[in-house]
Design an enzyme around this catalytic site. Structure first.
Site, short mmCIF file in Angstrom:
data_model
loop_
_atom_site.label_atom_id
_atom_site.label_comp_id
_atom_site.label_asym_id
_atom_site.label_seq_id
_atom_site.Cartn_x
_atom_site.Cartn_y
_atom_site.Cartn_z
N ASN A 10 74.33 -58.57 38.47
CA ASN A 10 75.60 -59.44 37.82
C ASN A 10 75.55 -60.58 38.63
OD1 ASN A 10 78.14 -59.54 37.97
ND2 ASN A 10 79.04 -58.71 39.69
N TRP A 11 75.74 -61.26 37.94
CA TRP A 11 74.74 -63.15 38.31
C TRP A 11 76.41 -63.57 38.34
CZ3 TRP A 11 70.97 -65.68 33.99
CH2 TRP A 11 70.00 -64.21 33.85
N LYS A 12 77.72 -62.72 37.64
CA LYS A 12 79.06 -63.60 38.20
C LYS A 12 78.52 -65.08 37.87
CE LYS A 12 78.90 -60.53 42.49
NZ LYS A 12 79.19 -60.48 43.40
N HIS A 95 85.13 -54.27 37.73
CA HIS A 95 84.72 -55.35 39.00
C HIS A 95 85.42 -55.81 40.08
CE1 HIS A 95 82.51 -58.24 41.44
NE2 HIS A 95 81.53 -57.65 41.27
N GLU A 97 86.46 -58.09 42.04
CA GLU A 97 86.83 -59.47 41.84
C GLU A 97 87.57 -59.91 40.66
OE1 GLU A 97 82.71 -61.41 41.25
OE2 GLU A 97 81.69 -60.89 44.04
N GLU A 167 81.65 -49.44 44.44
CA GLU A 167 80.86 -50.62 45.44
C GLU A 167 82.16 -50.91 46.74
OE1 GLU A 167 78.69 -53.99 42.79
OE2 GLU A 167 80.73 -54.27 42.58
N GLY A 173 79.01 -58.96 48.64
CA GLY A 173 78.89 -60.43 49.28
C GLY A 173 78.98 -60.81 50.58
N SER A 213 75.77 -55.81 48.69
CA SER A 213 74.78 -56.11 49.20
C SER A 213 73.53 -55.16 49.29
CB SER A 213 75.57 -56.32 50.78
OG SER A 213 76.60 -57.14 51.31
N GLY A 234 74.55 -58.24 43.36
CA GLY A 234 74.71 -59.40 42.96
C GLY A 234 73.47 -60.33 43.72
N GLY A 235 74.20 -61.64 44.48
CA GLY A 235 73.59 -62.46 44.93
C GLY A 235 71.40 -61.98 44.91
P1 PGA Z 1 76.20 -58.19 46.62
O1 PGA Z 1 77.08 -58.15 44.66
O2 PGA Z 1 74.56 -57.60 45.99
O3 PGA Z 1 76.43 -59.85 46.00
O4 PGA Z 1 77.58 -58.19 47.50
C1 PGA Z 1 77.55 -56.62 44.03
C2 PGA Z 1 78.62 -57.68 43.34
O5 PGA Z 1 79.55 -57.77 43.23
O6 PGA Z 1 78.38 -55.92 42.16
#
Ligand code: PGA
Length: 251
Positions: A10-12, A95, A97, A167, A173, A213, A234-235
């Site tokens: 997930n590149w956001k 998601h 966010e 999640e 994050g 994470s 994500g990251g």
């Molecule tokens: P993260 O993000 O791996 O940076 O914790 C995961 C996500 O939001 O899907």
């Protein structure tokens, strides 16, 4: 019943279309050996570049959101048909966010899930508790509620086309991963909720990912748990060398 893993990045809000083209080309060579399903969820404007660069690879491209209406006066929004017309097959829905910053609710998540399924897109539905909810001991109840809401009106046939991503918000994050057992317990709870609604067979065939994470060090153990069918990353999905290691967690 053995399920493959689905490992999705997930590149956001990261990378430009030009950066996307370079990244996906580089990643394609590295991940072509795996039998698992590899997805990159990229920003809308990067989708054409990502699809072009991934043409001869195993990488599938996802959007990070969509609107539940077909078209109309919704400035700034993107419909399922627009994504399908580009050639997108997957879409992340709900998601945390989006729930936190863009007023996504369980109601809109459900509407989007139903629209995605009706249109032929496979939704990756995100659920997960806050730190406060975990500390209060309501994680199971809350996640069950989110899943029930998201899947309201989803038939057993349609269940084949959905992916659920567990999640925990406190792990996204933050570098704070849920333990293997914590993550697996909630994924198991989700599967049990699916058993109650759709029966054991359908529930056992459903993909449930863990996200929060996930990194090069913890991926192998997390993905080795009984009810975790891969990850939403994500990251660590933003660097080819890290995502390559996560995808090839078994080597
Ligand atoms: P993260 O993000 O791996 O940076 O914790 C995961 C996500 O939001 O899907």
């Amino acid at each position: 019943m053995s399920r493959k893993k689905i490992i999705a990045g997930n590149w956001k809000m990261n990378k430009t279309p030009s950066e996307t083209a370079v990244f996906i080309k580089e990643l394609s060579d590295k991940v072509n050996q795996t039998n698992d399903i590899i997805i990159c969820a990229v920003p809308y404007v990067c989708i054409p570049a990502a699809l072009k660069a991934s043409k001869r690879s195993r990488i599938k491209i996802a959007a990070q959101n969509m609107h539940y209406e077909d078209n109309g006066a919704y400035t700034g929004e993107i419909s399922a048909n627009m994504l399908l017309d580009l050639g997108v097959k997957y879409v992340i829905i709900g998601h945390s966010e989006r729930r936190q910053y863009f007023n996504e609710t369980d109601i809109t998540v459900n509407k989007k899930v139903l629209k995605a399924l009706k249109s032929g897109l496979k939704p990756i539905i995100c659920v997960g508790e806050s730190l406060e909810q975990r500390e209060m001991g309501v994680t199971s109840d809350y996640v069950r509620y989110q899943v029930a809401y998201a899947l309201n009106g989803v038939s057993v046939e349609d269940l084949k086309n959905i992916i659920i991503a567990y999640e925990p918000i406190w792990a996204i994050g933050t570098g704070k991963t849920a333990s293997n057992e914590q993550a697996n317990d909630v994924c198991k709870t989700i599967r049990e909720a699916l058993v109650e609604k759709y029966g054991r067979r359908a529930a056992n065939a459903t993909y449930i990912q863990y996200g929060g994470s996930v990194n090069t060090k913890n991926a192998k153990d997390l993905f080795g748990m009984s009810d975790i069918d891969g990850g939403l990353v994500g990251g660590a999905s933003l660097k080819t060398e890290d995502f390559d290691k996560i995808v090839n967690y078994n080597k």
